[in-house]
Design an enzyme around this catalytic site. Structure first.
Site, PDB file in Angstrom:
ATOM      1  N   LEU A  49      36.245 105.859  53.009  1.00 29.51           N
ATOM      2  CA  LEU A  49      37.044 105.185  54.023  1.00 29.51           C
ATOM      3  C   LEU A  49      38.127 106.148  54.488  1.00 29.51           C
ATOM      4  CD1 LEU A  49      37.730 101.546  52.725  1.00 29.51           C
ATOM      5  CD2 LEU A  49      36.502 102.180  54.800  1.00 29.51           C
ATOM      6  N   ASP A  50      38.365 106.219  55.801  1.00 29.07           N
ATOM      7  CA  ASP A  50      39.427 107.066  56.326  1.00 29.07           C
ATOM      8  C   ASP A  50      40.787 106.612  55.799  1.00 29.07           C
ATOM      9  OD1 ASP A  50      37.587 108.468  57.802  1.00 29.07           O
ATOM     10  OD2 ASP A  50      37.964 107.377  59.670  1.00 29.07           O
ATOM     11  N   PRO A  51      41.785 107.515  55.754  1.00 28.42           N
ATOM     12  CA  PRO A  51      43.150 107.106  55.372  1.00 28.42           C
ATOM     13  C   PRO A  51      43.685 105.963  56.230  1.00 28.42           C
ATOM     14  CG  PRO A  51      42.982 109.497  55.336  1.00 28.42           C
ATOM     15  CD  PRO A  51      41.675 108.988  55.894  1.00 28.42           C
TER      16      PRO A  51
END
Length: 321
Positions: A49-51
């Site tokens: 998951l992206d930041p």
């Protein structure tokens, strides 16, 4: 003065932790935090998951890491907000603004465009992604100001629901719920939808609410996990077999279980099955069969796939403290 650091003793931990990844954490940072809190020897996650994104991040410990690859193929669901009229360098709120344009589309046009993006579609992976080209992540090229050619990828948008929208006034947006196949880039989907509406846009919010059989309601936050006593943290783990919900269960007797764990095929009356979870008989006072591993059946043979080691099985039966 010499400083002495206290080394946290690691222990064998086996199972699946459903973590609600916080905003601003990379998936690896969330993984390392959970691994430290559980004092686990070995851990891995089942999909990045992206930041910018929050939500469901299953973290696999010990023997569960052997089956994490299976979960990468699972369908996933997201809730996202597409900020209309403003494009950014990264396709999300972390990037620099590239262009601002007026939003002139109608609700009818939004519905038509969303319908166009439902079903099988192709996407060009974003430059700001972990996908590798020539052994180097695309985001590394992007940081150097280099754009490389990317092959289109086929994905499927199973459901694309319009939850809310504002097309006029301050900060127009679309709030969407997306259920999609593996490999779907929601940032790219948001950018492509906004481009098709003629105004451009970027993601201002992204939350994964489901991955495979796991949903956000089952998850625990990092703060809540940290607040628990050590023993209660371990109680938040799902068993390893939680990663095998679509596998047909086959239970062997003691003799066949021992041979199977040695990698020897077993003969039986099974029909052909591509996904099988294999169990041995309960041990001691437990009435629960013991997971041995996964495999498949063909022509009446039970064929080993990913197997737990005898040490892992013993550790699961007698967890460390």
């Amino acid at each position: 003065m010499q400083r002495h650091s206290t080394r946290v003793p690691r222990r064998p931990v086996h199972g699946v932790l459903l973590l609600d990844k916080p905003l601003g954490f990379s998936s690896n940072q969330a993984l390392q935090k959970a691994k430290w809190l559980l004092r686990a020897e070995k851990a891995g996650h089942t999909g990045t998951l992206d930041p910018l994104a929050t939500g469901v991040l299953p973290i696999c410990f010990g023997a569960a890491t052997k089956f994490s690859q299976l979960h990468l193929n699972a369908d996933k669901s997201y809730e996202t907000v597409v900020r209309l009229g403003v494009t950014t360098t990264t396709g999300d709120a972390e990037g620099d603004v590239l262009e601002s344009r007026p939003v002139t589309c109608s609700v009818g046009q939004v519905v038509e465009v969303l319908d166009r993006f439902t079903g099988p579609i192709t996407q060009i992976p974003p430059m700001h992604s972990a996908l590798k080209k020539d052994g180097k992540a695309l985001y590394e090229y992007a940081r150097e100001g280099v754009t490389v050619e990317r092959e289109p990828r086929a994905v499927t948008i199973h459901e694309l629901e319009l939850v809310d929208l504002r097309l006029e006034g301050h900060e127009p947006f679309l709030r969407l719920r997306v259920r999609c196949s593996k490999g779907t880039y929601i940032r790219t989907l948001g950018e492509d939808i906004a481009a098709a509406l003629g105004c451009g846009g970027h993601l201002s919010l992204l939350r994964r609410v489901q991955t495979g059989p796991f949903d956000a309601g089952q998850c625990i936050t990092v703060e809540a996990l940290e607040a628990l006593p050590d023993e209660q943290r371990l109680q938040r783990l799902l068993p390893v077999q939680a990663l095998l919900p679509d596998h047909t269960a086959v239970t062997l007797d003691s003799d066949n279980a021992a041979r199977f764990l040695s990698g020897v095929r077993r003969r039986g009356t099974w029909s052909d099955l591509s996904r099988v979870a294999i169990y041995g008989p309960p041990v001691g006072t437990s009435h629960t069969p013991v997971l041995l591993g996964s495999g498949h059946t063909q022509a009446g043979e039970l064929i080993p796939g990913r197997l737990l080691s005898p040490i892992e099985i013993q550790q699961i039966l007698e967890p460390a403290t």
